[in-house]
Scaffold this active site. Structure first.
Site, PDB file in Angstrom:
ATOM      1  N   SER A  25       0.838  -1.195   0.000  1.00  0.00           N
ATOM      2  CA  SER A  25       0.000   0.000   0.000  1.00  0.00           C
ATOM      3  C   SER A  25       0.875   1.248   0.000  1.00  0.00           C
ATOM      4  O   SER A  25       1.685   1.449  -0.896  1.00  0.00           O
ATOM      5  CB  SER A  25      -0.960  -0.054   1.189  1.00  0.00           C
ATOM      6  OG  SER A  25      -1.986   0.903   1.063  1.00  0.00           O
ATOM      7  N   ASP A  48      -5.921  -3.290  -2.512  1.00  0.00           N
ATOM      8  CA  ASP A  48      -4.820  -3.080  -1.576  1.00  0.00           C
ATOM      9  C   ASP A  48      -4.192  -4.378  -1.059  1.00  0.00           C
ATOM     10  O   ASP A  48      -4.885  -5.279  -0.597  1.00  0.00           O
ATOM     11  CB  ASP A  48      -5.357  -2.273  -0.391  1.00  0.00           C
ATOM     12  CG  ASP A  48      -4.273  -1.588   0.408  1.00  0.00           C
ATOM     13  OD1 ASP A  48      -3.404  -2.291   0.939  1.00  0.00           O
ATOM     14  OD2 ASP A  48      -4.308  -0.353   0.496  1.00  0.00           O
TER      15      ASP A  48
END
Length: 319
Positions: free
Chosen positions: A46, A180
């Site tokens: 991320s 993500d």
């Protein structure tokens, strides 16, 4: 004795990425040495994936640290007054933010260059919702990692940071639809270790890992009686799996590297002091990162084991 194989692992956490970015900038400043020249492999999830990719594509840690303060408000624009109320209602049916600001900000750092131009090996976690499987974006550093060689680094960055409810999933035509990497590897320490030990054939005793968090806070459920239904659990679910996964990854990495070196840099903040999209907190979070980096217990290890003036062997991507 073989030369140590150094890994940098950076956690996910939205704007809290200002913490590891500032810490790395402090290390580069104090040693006069570049992070990218002293790590054989960088893994990040991320926001940590964005930092990892930025470093590998040639940005300094100082440039990436500044990125959070200058670009944060554009990535997570603040909504106030009536606009805020309307936005919160719409958030029930669509992502909270467009990824246009994130795309422009990351593109300003990495441009349109492909992963094969990275200056060191990369392993970036994501999740392919089309197949329901975890996915790793990799530089072409071994025979089984050629698939993403020509993929723009920008796509890998947008895929690993497409946090559900915050940003839309990132679609890469012909490859998949990604969200993500924090859904399964918010702390990617074990991801980096598996890459080094299984794919690159490095023994645990030869590995040195620097793992940096995006801060954490004591996660406690003070009244389990309140957690009986959707409304009770909803505010705690994300923290539950993110904190649990990170603890598991850190403990596993520590056990695997007991004959090598595993150094974790973390910082405990007051419970829910910051949110992932708190752009206004970037400067405060960065200041904490600098202070923690300058502690002797961290600076000494980094000087001796990582940014020690002994650069890694040049990384040559496979054709």
């Amino acid at each position: 004795m073989s030369k140590p194989f150094r890994i940098l692992s950076i956690d996910g956490g939205g704007m809290m990425g200002a913490f590891p970015a500032a810490a790395l900038a402090a290390f580069e400043r104090a040693t006069g040495r570049r992070v990218v020249d002293h790590f054989d492999l960088i893994t990040g999830t991320s926001t940590g994936g964005i930092i990892a990719i930025g470093l590998a594509m040639g940005a300094t840690a100082e440039q990436i640290s500044a990125f959070y303060e200058t670009e944060g408000p554009k990535i997570f624009p603040r909504r106030t007054g009536m606009q805020g109320w309307i936005g919160r209602a719409k958030d029930l049916f669509r992502p909270k933010y467009s990824n246009a600001g994130l795309r422009a900000a990351v593109e300003g750092v990495v441009g349109d260059r492909p992963l094969k131009e990275a200056k060191t090996r990369l392993v970036i976690p994501s999740y392919d919702v089309n197949t329901g499987k975890v996915y790793l974006f990799k530089t072409p550093h071994h025979e089984n990692a050629r698939a993403n060689a020509d993929l723009p680094a920008l796509d890998a960055a947008l895929a690993t940071s497409a946090a559900p409810t915050f940003f839309p999933a990132h679609v890469i035509p012909g490859l998949g639809t990604f969200i993500d990497g924090g859904m399964w590897a918010n702390c990617p320490a074990v991801v980096g270790l598996v890459e080094a030990m299984d794919f690159l054939g490095r023994a645990p005793e030869d590995v040195r890992m620097l793992s940096i968090s995006t801060t954490n806070y004591p996660f406690l459920i003070d009244d389990p009686g309140k957690l009986r239904g959707l409304l009770g659990w909803a505010p705690k679910l994300v923290d539950t799996f993110m904190f649990g996964q990170a603890q598991s990854a850190v403990n596993t990495a520590f056990c695997l590297l007991k004959r090598g070196l595993f150094h974790r840099i973390d910082y405990v903040v007051p419970a829910q002091a910051y949110s992932m999209d708190a752009a206004a907190a970037a400067r405060d979070v960065a200041s904490r990162g600098r202070v923690i980096a300058e502690l002797n217990e961290n600076m000494r290890v980094v000087r001796e084991q990582f940014l020690n003036g002994d650069p890694t062997e040049p990384y040559t991507p496979l054709a």
